[in-house]
Each structure stands twice: as structure tokens, then as C-alpha cells.
Enzyme design. Sequence first.
Site, short mmCIF file in Angstrom:
data_model
loop_
_atom_site.label_atom_id
_atom_site.label_comp_id
_atom_site.label_asym_id
_atom_site.label_seq_id
_atom_site.Cartn_x
_atom_site.Cartn_y
_atom_site.Cartn_z
N LEU A 17 0.81 -1.22 0.00
CA LEU A 17 0.00 0.00 0.00
C LEU A 17 0.84 1.27 0.00
CD1 LEU A 17 -2.76 -1.07 2.57
CD2 LEU A 17 -2.73 -1.39 0.08
N HIS A 18 0.36 2.27 -0.73
CA HIS A 18 1.01 3.58 -0.78
C HIS A 18 -0.08 4.65 -0.65
CE1 HIS A 18 -0.60 3.70 -4.82
NE2 HIS A 18 0.04 2.58 -5.13
N HIS B 127 -3.46 4.18 -2.47
CA HIS B 127 -4.42 3.29 -1.79
C HIS B 127 -5.00 3.98 -0.55
CE1 HIS B 127 -1.49 0.24 -3.57
NE2 HIS B 127 -2.62 -0.12 -4.11
N GLN C 9 -5.45 -12.09 -13.42
CA GLN C 9 -5.32 -10.89 -14.24
C GLN C 9 -3.91 -10.70 -14.78
OE1 GLN C 9 -6.70 -8.47 -10.85
NE2 GLN C 9 -5.10 -7.00 -11.36
N GLY D 195 -9.40 3.85 -7.90
CA GLY D 195 -8.60 5.01 -8.29
C GLY D 195 -8.73 5.32 -9.77
N ARG E 59 4.29 -0.75 -8.16
CA ARG E 59 5.35 -1.23 -9.06
C ARG E 59 6.54 -0.28 -9.14
NH1 ARG E 59 0.65 -3.37 -12.16
NH2 ARG E 59 1.07 -5.59 -12.52
N LYS F 287 -6.36 6.38 -11.37
CA LYS F 287 -5.08 5.97 -11.95
C LYS F 287 -5.31 4.83 -12.97
CE LYS F 287 -0.70 4.20 -11.76
NZ LYS F 287 -0.85 2.81 -11.52
N ASP F 288 -6.22 3.91 -12.62
CA ASP F 288 -6.58 2.81 -13.52
C ASP F 288 -7.92 3.16 -14.17
OD1 ASP F 288 -4.51 0.55 -12.71
OD2 ASP F 288 -5.14 1.56 -10.90
P1 AMP Z 1 -3.74 -1.92 -7.03
O1 AMP Z 1 -3.29 -2.37 -5.68
O2 AMP Z 1 -2.64 -1.35 -7.87
O3 AMP Z 1 -4.57 -2.96 -7.74
O4 AMP Z 1 -4.71 -0.70 -6.79
C1 AMP Z 1 -5.82 -0.79 -5.93
C2 AMP Z 1 -6.66 0.44 -6.08
O5 AMP Z 1 -5.88 1.60 -5.78
C3 AMP Z 1 -7.17 0.64 -7.52
O6 AMP Z 1 -8.51 1.13 -7.47
C4 AMP Z 1 -6.23 1.68 -8.07
O7 AMP Z 1 -6.78 2.45 -9.11
C5 AMP Z 1 -5.96 2.52 -6.84
N1 AMP Z 1 -4.70 3.26 -6.99
C6 AMP Z 1 -3.47 2.73 -7.26
N2 AMP Z 1 -2.56 3.72 -7.39
C7 AMP Z 1 -3.23 4.89 -7.21
C8 AMP Z 1 -2.85 6.26 -7.23
N3 AMP Z 1 -1.60 6.64 -7.47
N4 AMP Z 1 -3.79 7.19 -7.00
C9 AMP Z 1 -5.08 6.82 -6.76
N5 AMP Z 1 -5.51 5.55 -6.73
C10 AMP Z 1 -4.60 4.59 -6.95
#
Ligand code: AMP
Length: 282
Positions: A33-34, A37, A61, A147, A187, A149-150
Site C-alpha cells: 500500500l502507498h 491506496h 489478471q 482510483g 510497481r 489511476k486505472d
Molecule cells: P492496485 O493495488 O494497484 O490494484 O490498486 C488498488 C486500487 O488503488 C485501484 O482502485 C487503483 O486504481 C488505486 N490506486 C493505485 N494507485 C493509485 C494512485 N496513485 N492514486 C489513486 N488511486 C490509486
Amino acid sequence: MLSITDPISFQKQTLLWREQGQTIGFVPTMGYLHEGHLSLIKAAREKTDKVVVSIFVNPTQFAPHEDLASYPRDEEKDLSLVEKLDGDLVFLPSPDSMYDSGSATWVEVPELARYLCAVSRPIHFRGVCTVVSKLFHLANPHYAFFGEKDWQQLAIIRRMTKDLMFPIEIIGCPIVRENDGLAKSSRNVNLTETERVESVHIHKALELASDLVQSGNTNVEVILQKARDYIEQHIPSGEIDYLEAVDPDKITPVSHIEQNVLFAVAVKFSVVRLIDNQCVRL
Ligand code: AMP
């Protein structure tokens, strides 16, 4: 804070909360987590009684050649971060518990999975939709937070939720960036030093495209070519997977800019492939 690994125990807990009249906000993640998240978890904390976070690196996926094995993980740190934000439950299933040997059902939204990430990752969104459907059935949320972002994923999840009549409101949250503009991503830790320095230009290329639109340019090909040239010049360690201008809702290419447009990009580095986007509203 509860931490649960068994899907059925997780479902029992969320159903119990619903029976008690509590609202549930759900944040699905792949962990490590960052701040991106955490912004979703904070949004859930503000809106709902119970905040539920899932951490699951979903194997379906990832294609066999992708980075499933090197995807970063740190469960202990993730748990403490969610606890600090006053989360109520973290769900950490194993791949076997989510996909037992009899699992044979897929969920897809092909109409929105024709361009952008779907081209080089043809099975990706099928895996995402399938796991998010399963997680929705287990988490029983009133609200789910994703997010921007995606962006393509968010558009697909919105459509899937509507089409499959999940009684869930999908809430999109803005992209959280590093100080230099790079979109936060789990990543990013797998970038080399040089790649990290160059990666800042991903966002700058999107800003360049956005500025060209704001200053009256409407020719998509010209705008995209300038942004591509910029990336090729400033990111020699990376290779453009795609750089496109699409309709933000339909995720189909636009040939002329007259309405809102989403510029979306993916750049491949040695181990990592990064995505970013910018929506220009007219
Ligand atoms: P992930 O763990 O990468 O699958 O992301 C989980 C959720 O966090 C998804 O809804 C992403 O779109 C969101 N997310 C990841 N990175 C960011 C970011 N930099 N800003 C906002 N939401 C994010």
C-alpha cells in the site's frame, strides 16, 4: 481491526454488519500500500461505518509472461497502515481459496476492453472483473472505491456493476502522485534508478498533450505525435506500449477533439510497465 483469510468467514462478517444496519465501504487492492491506496481508504472512512480493505494479488489478471512473481508484497506493513487509518477489516485470501479447483466462471465487459491496456493485456480485465465480482459478493459493500489511476478499469467496473445490478455505488478517486508528478504505484519500487528518473516524463508528456488541447489544438494525430516524440526523447530506457486519446466513458479512440478526452499511456521498462492518464474536460 479484524484480519480474515477465509472467504466464507469474511462474507459472514460483512453480512452481520449489514444486518446490524452498518454501511460498508470496500477498497480492493493488491497490497504494498502507498498514498494512492490510502486516499481510497480515507475516502471510505469518511463515508461509511465499516471500512473493509482486501489485499489479493489476483493471479487471473496476469498473463504467464507478466510480473506476478515479482509483484511487491509486505503484508505486515499493509496491515499496520490500514489499522492506522482506522480500518475495520482486512481480507487476505489465498489464491486457492478464491479459485478452488472447480472455479469455471468468468466475468467480462468486452465492449470497454478493446483498446488501451486490453491490447497488450488481453486477459487482464477478465481477471479483474471476475475477482472484483467475487469480492463484491463477499464484502457486500454499499460503496466501493477505485482510483482514477486505472481509468479503464474504473470505467469497466462501473459498467459491470450497473449491468450485473450489484447494489453498490462505485466511487472514483483522483490520482495521487509523487512530488515530481509520477503516479504512485506499488510497481515503482521495481524501477531501476535511471528508469525512476526518466519516469517523471510520463506525466509530463500527458501534460504536454493536455496543454496543446487547452491552447486550442484539436488534431489528435498531431497532439499524440508530439507527446510520443517527447517520451521517446526523454525516456530512452522505456518503450511506449500505447499512447492514445480516447472517449473517457466509452474508451474508444477519438479522431478529433471536440468533447472531453482522456489521454492514456503505458510505458514498458525492464521489469515494470507503468500506466498513467489525464482527462481533459472541455
Ligand atoms: P492496485 O493495488 O494497484 O490494484 O490498486 C488498488 C486500487 O488503488 C485501484 O482502485 C487503483 O486504481 C488505486 N490506486 C493505485 N494507485 C493509485 C494512485 N496513485 N492514486 C489513486 N488511486 C490509486
